[in-house]
Motif scaffolding. Structure first.
Motif, mmCIF file in Angstrom:
data_model
loop_
_atom_site.group_PDB
_atom_site.id
_atom_site.type_symbol
_atom_site.label_atom_id
_atom_site.label_comp_id
_atom_site.label_asym_id
_atom_site.label_seq_id
_atom_site.Cartn_x
_atom_site.Cartn_y
_atom_site.Cartn_z
ATOM 1 N N CYS A 114 0.846 -1.190 0.000
ATOM 2 C CA CYS A 114 0.000 0.000 0.000
ATOM 3 C C CYS A 114 0.884 1.242 0.000
ATOM 4 O O CYS A 114 1.762 1.386 0.848
ATOM 5 C CB CYS A 114 -0.908 -0.021 1.235
ATOM 6 N N ASP B 282 -0.606 4.437 -0.702
ATOM 7 C CA ASP B 282 -1.484 5.599 -0.647
ATOM 8 C C ASP B 282 -2.139 5.710 0.732
ATOM 9 O O ASP B 282 -2.778 4.758 1.214
ATOM 10 C CB ASP B 282 -2.562 5.463 -1.731
ATOM 11 N N TYR B 283 -1.968 6.842 1.367
ATOM 12 C CA TYR B 283 -2.416 6.980 2.758
ATOM 13 C C TYR B 283 -3.941 6.952 2.891
ATOM 14 O O TYR B 283 -4.474 6.403 3.852
ATOM 15 C CB TYR B 283 -1.852 8.272 3.362
ATOM 16 N N GLU B 284 -4.652 7.546 1.915
ATOM 17 C CA GLU B 284 -6.121 7.523 1.985
ATOM 18 C C GLU B 284 -6.636 6.089 1.894
ATOM 19 O O GLU B 284 -7.505 5.681 2.656
ATOM 20 C CB GLU B 284 -6.730 8.384 0.857
ATOM 21 N N GLU B 285 -6.056 5.335 0.957
ATOM 22 C CA GLU B 285 -6.428 3.934 0.805
ATOM 23 C C GLU B 285 -6.106 3.173 2.099
ATOM 24 O O GLU B 285 -6.905 2.376 2.591
ATOM 25 C CB GLU B 285 -5.644 3.336 -0.377
ATOM 26 N N LYS C 11 -5.861 4.302 5.184
ATOM 27 C CA LYS C 11 -6.768 4.657 6.294
ATOM 28 C C LYS C 11 -8.100 3.929 6.164
ATOM 29 O O LYS C 11 -8.706 3.537 7.164
ATOM 30 C CB LYS C 11 -6.982 6.175 6.336
ATOM 31 N N GLU C 12 -8.550 3.757 4.938
ATOM 32 C CA GLU C 12 -9.822 3.089 4.718
ATOM 33 C C GLU C 12 -9.709 1.580 4.989
ATOM 34 O O GLU C 12 -10.531 0.988 5.691
ATOM 35 C CB GLU C 12 -10.268 3.326 3.263
ATOM 36 N N ARG C 13 -8.632 0.999 4.449
ATOM 37 C CA ARG C 13 -8.531 -0.466 4.485
ATOM 38 C C ARG C 13 -8.042 -1.019 5.828
ATOM 39 O O ARG C 13 -8.356 -2.171 6.177
ATOM 40 C CB ARG C 13 -7.604 -0.945 3.367
ATOM 41 N N CYS D 20 4.188 -0.606 3.621
ATOM 42 C CA CYS D 20 4.125 0.797 3.212
ATOM 43 C C CYS D 20 5.524 1.423 3.201
ATOM 44 O O CYS D 20 6.354 1.119 4.061
ATOM 45 C CB CYS D 20 3.268 1.593 4.190
ATOM 46 N N ASP E 238 -3.954 8.870 13.573
ATOM 47 C CA ASP E 238 -5.055 8.807 12.610
ATOM 48 C C ASP E 238 -5.780 7.467 12.630
ATOM 49 O O ASP E 238 -6.989 7.402 12.391
ATOM 50 C CB ASP E 238 -4.536 9.035 11.176
ATOM 51 N N THR E 239 -5.041 6.382 12.869
ATOM 52 C CA THR E 239 -5.626 5.059 12.598
ATOM 53 C C THR E 239 -5.460 4.031 13.716
ATOM 54 O O THR E 239 -5.949 2.910 13.597
ATOM 55 C CB THR E 239 -4.942 4.440 11.347
ATOM 56 N N VAL F 163 2.687 9.074 3.954
ATOM 57 C CA VAL F 163 2.112 10.164 4.749
ATOM 58 C C VAL F 163 2.762 11.506 4.397
ATOM 59 O O VAL F 163 2.080 12.459 4.011
ATOM 60 C CB VAL F 163 2.297 9.907 6.266
#
Lengths: 494, 494
Positions: free
Chosen positions: B424, B426-429, B431-433, B442, B457-458, B479
Motif C-alpha cells: 500500500c 497511498d495513505y487515503e487507501e 486509512k480506509e482499508r 508501506c 489517525d488510525t 504520509v
C-alpha cells in the motif's frame, strides 16, 4: 581454582563456614545485592531443575495438576483464617504503591504518592488464602472433588538472618493445595504426600529421613496436623526437609468453600497443603558433601560422568577424541548424563579439582599411554578411589558404578543417622549430649510448657512424634517428671 | 456444558467477546480477585508447560543455561540505564514495608510504619538491571564469555486495561540475558534467538510469523535494535509474539561490566536479551480456534487423542474397555499423548462438547455395534470431519492424522496471513482499508513524526521492517510524501 579448592575450610574446623564456602565455590548460589535474597547460579539451578522434574512426575502420578495463582495477596485475605494470620502476616513484603515518577528534587525516581493502593498487597509467603479464595468458584458439588493443584513458584518471607538455600527472604518451592469431600480422604492425601517426599528423598537425593507428626507448637499456622520429614545433617542437626499439612475445614470455612455432598447436603471442603523448597539444596549439601566439595547422588547429578582427555599435541588429541567421543556417545545412548570436556583453555588438574568440587559422581580420564594400552582411569567421587580398567566395556561398568555410588551414599547417610539416634530419658544427660548433635528420643508430657523449657535451655526443639517408634512404656517426661503421652524426637535444627 | 458451549459467542459477532469467553470456558485462565492478575487453570497451565518444555530444550541446544535472579530490584538500579528507566520505572509494583502488625484500632492487620524500607524495592518488570549488576562479578576475562543465562519466572507491570493472557499485571515468561566479547557475536545471538522463536512458532504452535526489526519508537527501552516476530490474528490484527534485543554496551556501561580481551585490553561487555511470555497463549487461541472452541496443534496439545466408549450396561463397557485400553496402550507406546475417558459421571454428548471446546486434535469413539464390526469413529478437531474406520491399525492412522492436522492448521494460518498482507502506497487507501485488519507494506521516511501521525489517525503502528521484503524502488512515504528509507509493516495490534 585448584588453589581455591585447597582453601575450602574443613568441616571439622568450622562446619558452618565450610557450608557457606562450598555453596559459593561450587557455583550453586550467591548472595544477591538485595537483602536476604539469593542468585541461584546455573549449576545450582541445574540441580534444582532435576529436583523439580523428579518431584513433578511423582506428583502427577498421584493425580495432581499444575496451575498458577497470583503473586500478590490482598492484605485482608491473610486475616480470614485466625491462626494463619498469626503465622504469616508478620514479616512479609508489602506493596503499597504502583508507580514511580521522576524525582522532582533531583536525580533518579521516587515513589509517586498519588499512586497509593487502596488496599495493600502482600507478596505471597504461602498461597492457602488466595487459592482457597479461588477454589470457592471451582467447587460446588462432590463431583468437583477431589481438586488437586500444585504450583512451582517463588515466595517471600522477610527473614532477619539469612543463609543461602537454608533461609532466604525469597525462595523457590512447590506448594500443593488439595480439596476433598471427607476428612478421611484429606488426611490420607496429607500422609500420601509425605510418603512421596520421603521416597523421593530416599531414591533420588539418597537422604534418609525420619517421618513424623509435629507438635502443636511446631505446626503450620492454620493446620490441624503437620507431617514432616526430618533429615540429619553431618553435624547432627535436624533439617526439616518437607512438610504436609492436614488443614481440616479451616480454610473451607474461612473462604466459604462449600459443596453439595452425595446425600445432597452442603458441607465445607476439607483441605491439605504440602511443600518442599530450595532448602532441599541445603539438605543435599550437608548430608553428603566432604572436604573436597560437593558429593552428588548419581540419580540427581546434572552431570553423572565427566570424561577428560590428557594429551600432548593435536595428533594425540585427535586420536583420544575419536575413542572418547565413542564412549560418550554410547553412555548418552544408555541414558547417562555425560560431559566430554576436551576444552583447551583449562588444564587437566584444574578440571579435576573443579569437577570434584561440583560433585560429579564419576570421572573418566584417558591419556596417550592409556590409548595404546586400551585402558582408562575411573575415579568415583564418593570414595575418591581410582582404578585403571579396560576401555572396552567401560560403559556398562560405569552404569553399574553409578548405581553402586547411589546406594553407597545412601547407606553412609543412613548409618550416620542410625548411629546418632539416641533414646534418652534424663534431662541432665540430654542437656549435655545435645550439644554434640543427634536425634534424641525422649518421653514428653505433651505440654507446650516443657517444650518451651527445652528450647530455652538447649535451643533444641521437638522435631516430631516419629512414625515407627514404640509409644508404649513411656515413663515420665524428662523435664516435668509427669507421665509422658508420647515419645518425640528432640534435636537442634537448621 | 454442551449447552454452555452452544452459547459461545460467534467470532463474526464479536471477536473480542468470543476470545474472553473461550479462555474461561475452555478452562485456560480466569481473572483473579487481585486487580489485573490472572489464575492460570490446570488445562491452560498444561499447555504453557508444553510451551516451556519445547522452548527450554531449544534454548539449551544453543548453549543457554537456566538460572534464577531475585524478584525484587532496588529502585536505584532502574535509573542506571537512562532509556530503561523511562520505559520501565513508570507503572510498577513498589514494596515499601516489610512487616504487618495487628490493627491497634480494630480488626485485621495494618502496615507497621516502623518497618519502612530505606530504599524501596520494585517487583521486576524485566531483569536486565539486576542481572547485569550480578554479571559484574561473573565476568572478568574473555574466557568468561559468552555468558548465556535464561530464567523462567513471573514479572509485573502495572497495567490499567488488562485482558487474560494478552495483557495482565503479572505474567509468566522467560527472559534470556547474554553477554559477549564482541558486537558481532551479540548481534548474531539476538538474531539467532529470534529464529529460535520463529521456528518454534512454526513447528510447535503452527503459527506463521513475520520476522523483522522494530522502529526506534517501538524498540525495547535500552536496546540498540529490537527484533520481533509478528503473528496475524484471525481479525487481521498483529500480535507481537516474541522479541530479541541487541543491547549494545548500554548495560555493560551502566553496571560497569568490563572484561580483559585477548589483546589484554579492558572492554565493556556486549549484551542481548530476549523473551516470550504467556501472551503466546493468546496468539495460539486467536490464530487457530473457531466457533466451537479451541483448536490446538497436535505438536503442542497436552492431550492429542481422546478415546470415548459409548455403552449400554457393564458387560458392553467391559468389552469396550478391553479393546480400547489396548488401543490406548499402543498409542502411548508410540509416544502419543492419549486419554481414555470411560468415566461414568458424564454423558458422551457432554464429553464430546468438552473435548471440542478444549481443542483435543483427534477423538476416537467406539460403541457396541462398532465393536461387533471391528470399526471405530475418528473425528478430527480442525475440520470436525468424522469417518468410520477399521479399528485394526487405527494407531498408525492416528499418528499420521496428527501430523496431517498439524500441517493443515499451519497451512490455513499461513494462507490467511499471505492473503492479508497488502502492498500500500497511498495513505487515503490505507486509512480506509486498515479498519478491516491486515498487514500493510508501506514506504516510510524513517521519521518518528510520520509514525506518530499514522498512530494518531488510525491506531495502527509500525510493527517492523520485515525480513525478506524488497527494499528497492521504495518511492515516497505515504504520509509525508518525502523519499522513503524503507518499507515497513503497518497494522493495528494487540
Amino acid at each position: 581454582m585448584a588453589k581455591e579448592l585447597k582453601n575450602l575450610t574443613k568441616r571439622s574446623e568450622d562446619y558452618s563456614k565450610w557450608y557457606n564456602e562450598l555453596v559459593v565455590k561450587a557455583d550453586l548460589a550467591e548472595q544477591a545485592d538485595v537483602r536476604g535474597c539469593m542468585v541461584i547460579k546455573p549449576y545450582g539451578y541445574a540441580i534444582w531443575e532435576r529436583i523439580q522434574q523428579s518431584l513433578d512426575q511423582r506428583f502427577k502420578e498421584t493425580g495432581v495438576q499444575n496451575a498458577y495463582f497470583p503473586l500478590l495477596i490482598p492484605k485482608s485475605y491473610l486475616s480470614k483464617e485466625a491462626d494463619h494470620v498469626e503465622g504469616f502476616a508478620k514479616e512479609c513484603a508489602v506493596v503499597t504503591h504502583y508507580r514511580l515518577k521522576a524525582n522532582p528534587d533531583g536525580d533518579g525516581v521516587v515513589v509517586d504518592p498519588a499512586a497509593k493502593l487502596e488496599e495493600e498487597l502482600i507478596i505471597r509467603p504461602t498461597s492457602e488464602t488466595i487459592i482457597w479464595n479461588t477454589y470457592k468458584n471451582w467447587i460446588h458439588s462432590w463431583r468437583d472433588l477431589p481438586l488437586c493443584c500444585n504450583q512451582w513458584c517463588n515466595v517471600m518471607r522477610w527473614e532477619m538472618r539469612t543463609r543461602l538455600f537454608l533461609r532466604t527472604s525469597e525462595f523457590l518451592w512447590q506448594e500443593g493445595h488439595t480439596a476433598h469431600a471427607t476428612r478421611e480422604e484429606a488426611e490420607a492425601r496429607a500422609k500420601q504426600m509425605l510418603d512421596v517426599y520421603a521416597d523421593f528423598a530416599r531414591e533420588v537425593l539418597a537422604i534418609p529421613v525420619v517421618r513424623g507428626v509435629k507438635s502443636e507448637t511446631e505446626r503450620f499456622a492454620g493446620a490441624l496436623d503437620t507431617y514432616t520429614i526430618e533429615a540429619m545433617m553431618q553435624d547432627g542437626k535436624a533439617l526439616q526437609s518437607g512438610t504436609s499439612h492436614f488443614l481440616g475445614q479451616n480454610f473451607g470455612k474461612a473462604f466459604d468453600v462449600k459443596f453439595v455432598n452425595k446425600e445432597n447436603h452442603e458441607e465445607y471442603a476439607w483441605a491439605t497443603s504440602w511443600g518442599v523448597s530450595t532448602r532441599l539444596m541445603g539438605a543435599l549439601i550437608m548430608t553428603h558433601s566432604d572436604d573436597n566439595g560437593l558429593v552428588l547422588p548419581p540419580h540427581l547429578a546434572p552431570i553423572q560422568v565427566v570424561i577428560v582427555p590428557i594429551y600432548k599435541g593435536d595428533m594425540e588429541l585427535d586420536a583420544l577424541n575419536a575413542r572418547l567421543e565413542a564412549v560418550t556417545e554410547k553412555l548418552r545412548k544408555m541414558g547417562i548424563r555425560v560431559k566430554y570436556d576436551n576444552a583447551d583453555n583449562k588444564r587437566p588438574g584444574f578440571k579435576f579439582a573443579d569437577y570434584e568440587l561440583k560433585g560429579v559422581p564419576v570421572r573418566l580420564v584417558m591419556g596417550g599411554r592409556d590409548l595404546e594400552n586400551g585402558t582408562i582411569e575411573v575415579m568415583r567421587r564418593d570414595t575418591l578411589e581410582k582404578e585403571t580398567r579396560q576401555v572396552e566395556g567401560i560403559e556398562e561398568y560405569v552404569a553399574g558404578l553409578l548405581e553402586e555410588i547411589q546406594e553407597n551414599i545412601y547407606t553412609k547417610a543412613k548409618t550416620y543417622l542410625d548411629e546418632h539416634i539416641y533414646e534418652c530419658n534424663d534431662y541432665e544427660e540430654f542437656k549435655e549430649r545435645v550439644k554434640d548433635g543427634g536425634f534424641f528420643l525422649c518421653p514428653w508430657d505433651g505440654t507446650a510448657e516443657t517444650e518451651a523449657q527445652i528450647k530455652a535451655d538447649t535451643q533444641a526443639t521437638i522435631r516430631c512424634v516419629p512414625y515407627g517408634v514404640s509409644q508404649e512404656n513411656l515413663g515420665n517426661d524428662m523435664v516435668s517428671g509427669k507421665p509422658a503421652t508420647c515419645r518425640v524426637v528432640v534435636a537442634r535444627s537448621y
